[in-house]
Design a protein around this motif. Structure first.
Motif, PDB file in Angstrom:
ATOM      1  N   GLY A 174      36.200  10.146 -64.687  1.00 41.83           N
ATOM      2  CA  GLY A 174      35.496   9.784 -63.430  1.00 41.83           C
ATOM      3  C   GLY A 174      33.934  10.356 -63.192  1.00 41.83           C
ATOM      4  N   PHE A 175      33.648  11.524 -63.981  1.00 43.96           N
ATOM      5  CA  PHE A 175      32.488  12.140 -63.808  1.00 43.96           C
ATOM      6  C   PHE A 175      31.483  11.650 -64.757  1.00 43.96           C
ATOM      7  CE2 PHE A 175      29.650  15.402 -65.561  1.00 43.96           C
ATOM      8  CZ  PHE A 175      28.893  15.884 -64.273  1.00 43.96           C
ATOM      9  N   PHE A 176      32.079  11.222 -66.163  1.00 44.21           N
ATOM     10  CA  PHE A 176      31.234  10.594 -67.069  1.00 44.21           C
ATOM     11  C   PHE A 176      30.949   9.116 -67.086  1.00 44.21           C
ATOM     12  CE2 PHE A 176      32.414  14.895 -68.877  1.00 44.21           C
ATOM     13  CZ  PHE A 176      31.190  15.360 -69.302  1.00 44.21           C
ATOM     14  N   ALA A 177      32.089   8.446 -66.463  1.00 42.29           N
ATOM     15  CA  ALA A 177      31.954   6.958 -66.733  1.00 42.29           C
ATOM     16  C   ALA A 177      30.816   6.458 -66.059  1.00 42.29           C
ATOM     17  CB  ALA A 177      33.308   6.306 -65.819  1.00 42.29           C
ATOM     18  N   PRO A 178      30.380   6.869 -64.706  1.00 40.55           N
ATOM     19  CA  PRO A 178      29.145   6.161 -64.219  1.00 40.55           C
ATOM     20  C   PRO A 178      27.921   6.238 -65.002  1.00 40.55           C
ATOM     21  CG  PRO A 178      30.143   7.498 -62.664  1.00 40.55           C
ATOM     22  CD  PRO A 178      30.691   7.775 -63.940  1.00 40.55           C
ATOM     23  N   ARG A 179      27.467   7.335 -65.941  1.00 39.45           N
ATOM     24  CA  ARG A 179      26.599   7.512 -66.746  1.00 39.45           C
ATOM     25  C   ARG A 179      26.747   6.402 -68.017  1.00 39.45           C
ATOM     26  NH1 ARG A 179      24.247  13.188 -68.544  1.00 39.45           N
ATOM     27  NH2 ARG A 179      23.763  13.147 -66.227  1.00 39.45           N
ATOM     28  N   ILE A 180      27.795   6.226 -68.547  1.00 32.28           N
ATOM     29  CA  ILE A 180      28.266   5.404 -69.538  1.00 32.28           C
ATOM     30  C   ILE A 180      28.065   4.010 -69.289  1.00 32.28           C
ATOM     31  CG2 ILE A 180      29.907   4.807 -71.297  1.00 32.28           C
ATOM     32  CD1 ILE A 180      31.196   7.752 -71.155  1.00 32.28           C
ATOM     33  N   MET A 181      28.787   3.755 -68.019  1.00 29.56           N
ATOM     34  CA  MET A 181      28.608   2.428 -67.756  1.00 29.56           C
ATOM     35  C   MET A 181      27.068   1.889 -67.414  1.00 29.56           C
ATOM     36  SD  MET A 181      31.998   1.992 -65.070  1.00 29.56           S
ATOM     37  CE  MET A 181      33.456   2.130 -65.914  1.00 29.56           C
ATOM     38  N   THR A 182      26.384   2.747 -66.987  1.00 27.50           N
ATOM     39  CA  THR A 182      25.080   2.361 -66.535  1.00 27.50           C
ATOM     40  C   THR A 182      23.953   2.290 -67.632  1.00 27.50           C
ATOM     41  OG1 THR A 182      24.406   4.571 -65.520  1.00 27.50           O
ATOM     42  CG2 THR A 182      25.251   2.675 -64.332  1.00 27.50           C
ATOM     43  N   THR A 183      24.206   3.057 -68.898  1.00 32.09           N
ATOM     44  CA  THR A 183      23.179   3.612 -69.795  1.00 32.09           C
ATOM     45  C   THR A 183      23.746   2.989 -71.207  1.00 32.09           C
ATOM     46  OG1 THR A 183      24.022   5.494 -70.273  1.00 32.09           O
ATOM     47  CG2 THR A 183      22.403   5.484 -68.724  1.00 32.09           C
ATOM     48  N   LYS A 184      24.946   2.583 -71.541  1.00 32.62           N
ATOM     49  CA  LYS A 184      25.467   2.316 -72.684  1.00 32.62           C
ATOM     50  C   LYS A 184      25.722   0.656 -72.727  1.00 32.62           C
ATOM     51  CE  LYS A 184      25.433   6.608 -74.027  1.00 32.62           C
ATOM     52  NZ  LYS A 184      24.414   7.092 -74.905  1.00 32.62           N
ATOM     53  N   SER A 185      26.601   0.297 -73.788  1.00 31.56           N
ATOM     54  CA  SER A 185      26.529  -1.146 -73.792  1.00 31.56           C
ATOM     55  C   SER A 185      27.717  -1.601 -73.061  1.00 31.56           C
ATOM     56  CB  SER A 185      27.271  -1.618 -75.265  1.00 31.56           C
ATOM     57  OG  SER A 185      28.529  -0.929 -75.734  1.00 31.56           O
ATOM     58  N   VAL A 186      27.737  -2.973 -73.054  1.00 30.27           N
ATOM     59  CA  VAL A 186      28.857  -3.592 -71.983  1.00 30.27           C
ATOM     60  C   VAL A 186      30.357  -3.350 -72.532  1.00 30.27           C
ATOM     61  CG1 VAL A 186      29.920  -5.758 -71.278  1.00 30.27           C
ATOM     62  CG2 VAL A 186      27.233  -5.561 -71.343  1.00 30.27           C
ATOM     63  N   ALA A 187      30.536  -3.220 -73.643  1.00 31.19           N
ATOM     64  CA  ALA A 187      31.748  -2.914 -74.569  1.00 31.19           C
ATOM     65  C   ALA A 187      32.240  -1.618 -74.086  1.00 31.19           C
ATOM     66  CB  ALA A 187      31.793  -2.756 -75.853  1.00 31.19           C
ATOM     67  N   ALA A 188      31.155  -0.357 -74.101  1.00 33.88           N
ATOM     68  CA  ALA A 188      31.470   0.954 -73.698  1.00 33.88           C
ATOM     69  C   ALA A 188      31.747   0.787 -71.975  1.00 33.88           C
ATOM     70  CB  ALA A 188      30.189   1.671 -74.015  1.00 33.88           C
ATOM     71  N   ALA A 189      31.280   0.212 -71.168  1.00 41.77           N
ATOM     72  CA  ALA A 189      31.485  -0.092 -69.992  1.00 41.77           C
ATOM     73  C   ALA A 189      32.717  -0.335 -69.589  1.00 41.77           C
ATOM     74  CB  ALA A 189      30.406  -0.604 -69.130  1.00 41.77           C
ATOM     75  N   GLN A 190      33.223  -1.522 -70.363  1.00 36.29           N
ATOM     76  CA  GLN A 190      34.624  -2.128 -70.298  1.00 36.29           C
ATOM     77  C   GLN A 190      35.439  -1.029 -70.927  1.00 36.29           C
ATOM     78  OE1 GLN A 190      34.123  -5.495 -72.731  1.00 36.29           O
ATOM     79  NE2 GLN A 190      33.679  -6.791 -70.966  1.00 36.29           N
TER      80      GLN A 190
END
Length: 241
Positions: free
Chosen positions: A74-90
């Motif tokens: 929950g802490f790291f997901a927002p950064r990953i979802m907004t800065t990485k690929s769509v696949a990483a966000a999914q």
């Protein structure tokens, strides 16, 4: 047959506003659909765990491992979802939903022994509350952004109160009071997050940008829905006892 406005007679500003409106509806629908799929996946996984005694015992013995994993993601997901690929966000979204499903398994098992219909009632109460407050957040003209700091501090305060009760006080009454507080607080957060997700949309968003925004929006609302559900379930369980 009813038809939309004829763009030939629109001003440039009107046509632009109509385009934003259509795009915004499509974007919000994408957010809600993604969130609903996440909730359904979590529920299905929780039921699978709850109906297997060995899995319930295994998850129960590792309950804090899964809880910490959820907090960490929950802490790291927002950064990953907004800065990485769509696949990483999914991937983040579905792993998060899976962790919650596993964690809810033993909880479902306990309430199923008490009264399986409690889970069903809790879900529909949560869904109705969530839908109503999300509609408020989507339609209100009042800017709710100023409530962000209050919601964050209140969430921390309630979390501390819950942990104190779990480890030290272990009071049913305090559990009921904190759950009522969580339901009231996260009802407000639902409206706040919906407005924030709405304002994230831009008519110029295309492809991966809008996809990641939709996934991130679904992730925000999904987490709020699950927390609401858990505490509505707790309230119903205590009231039944």
């Amino acid at each position: 047959m009813a038809q939309g406005p004829d763009r030939r007679y629109m001003t440039h500003t009107q046509a632009e506003a109509a385009g934003v409106d259509v795009g915004l509806r499509s974007y919000m629908l994408r957010v809600y659909n993604y969130m609903a799929l996440g909730v359904a996946f979590t529920g299905a996984l929780a039921m699978i765990v709850a109906t297997n005694q060995a899995l319930v015992q295994t998850v129960s013995s590792l309950i804090w491992v899964f809880f910490i994993a959820i907090l960490g993601l929950g802490f790291f997901a927002p950064r990953i979802m907004t800065t990485k690929s769509v696949a990483a966000a999914q991937a983040c979204f579905w792993v998060y939903a899976a962790l919650w499903g596993i964690l809810l398994g033993p909880i479902f098992y306990v309430y199923a022994q008490m009264d399986p219909m409690i889970i069903v009632r809790a879900f529909f109460i949560t869904a109705a509350t969530f839908a109503g407050m999300s509609l408020v957040g989507y339609t209100t003209k009042k800017d709710l952004s100023g409530l962000g700091t209050f919601f964050m501090m209140a969430s921390i305060g309630i979390l501390v109160a819950i942990l104190i009760n779990v480890f030290f006080v272990q009071s049913t009454l305090m559990s009921l009071i904190t759950s009522i507080g969580v339901v009231l607080l996260f009802s407000g957060i639902t409206a706040y997050e919906t407005q924030q997700i709405k304002t994230m949309y831009s008519a110029g968003d295309m492809g991966d940008v809008v996809a990641k925004k939709a996934i991130f929006g679904a992730y925000m609302l999904y987490g709020t829905f699950v927390v609401l559900f858990i505490h509505v379930l707790n309230i119903l369980g205590i009231m039944r006892e």
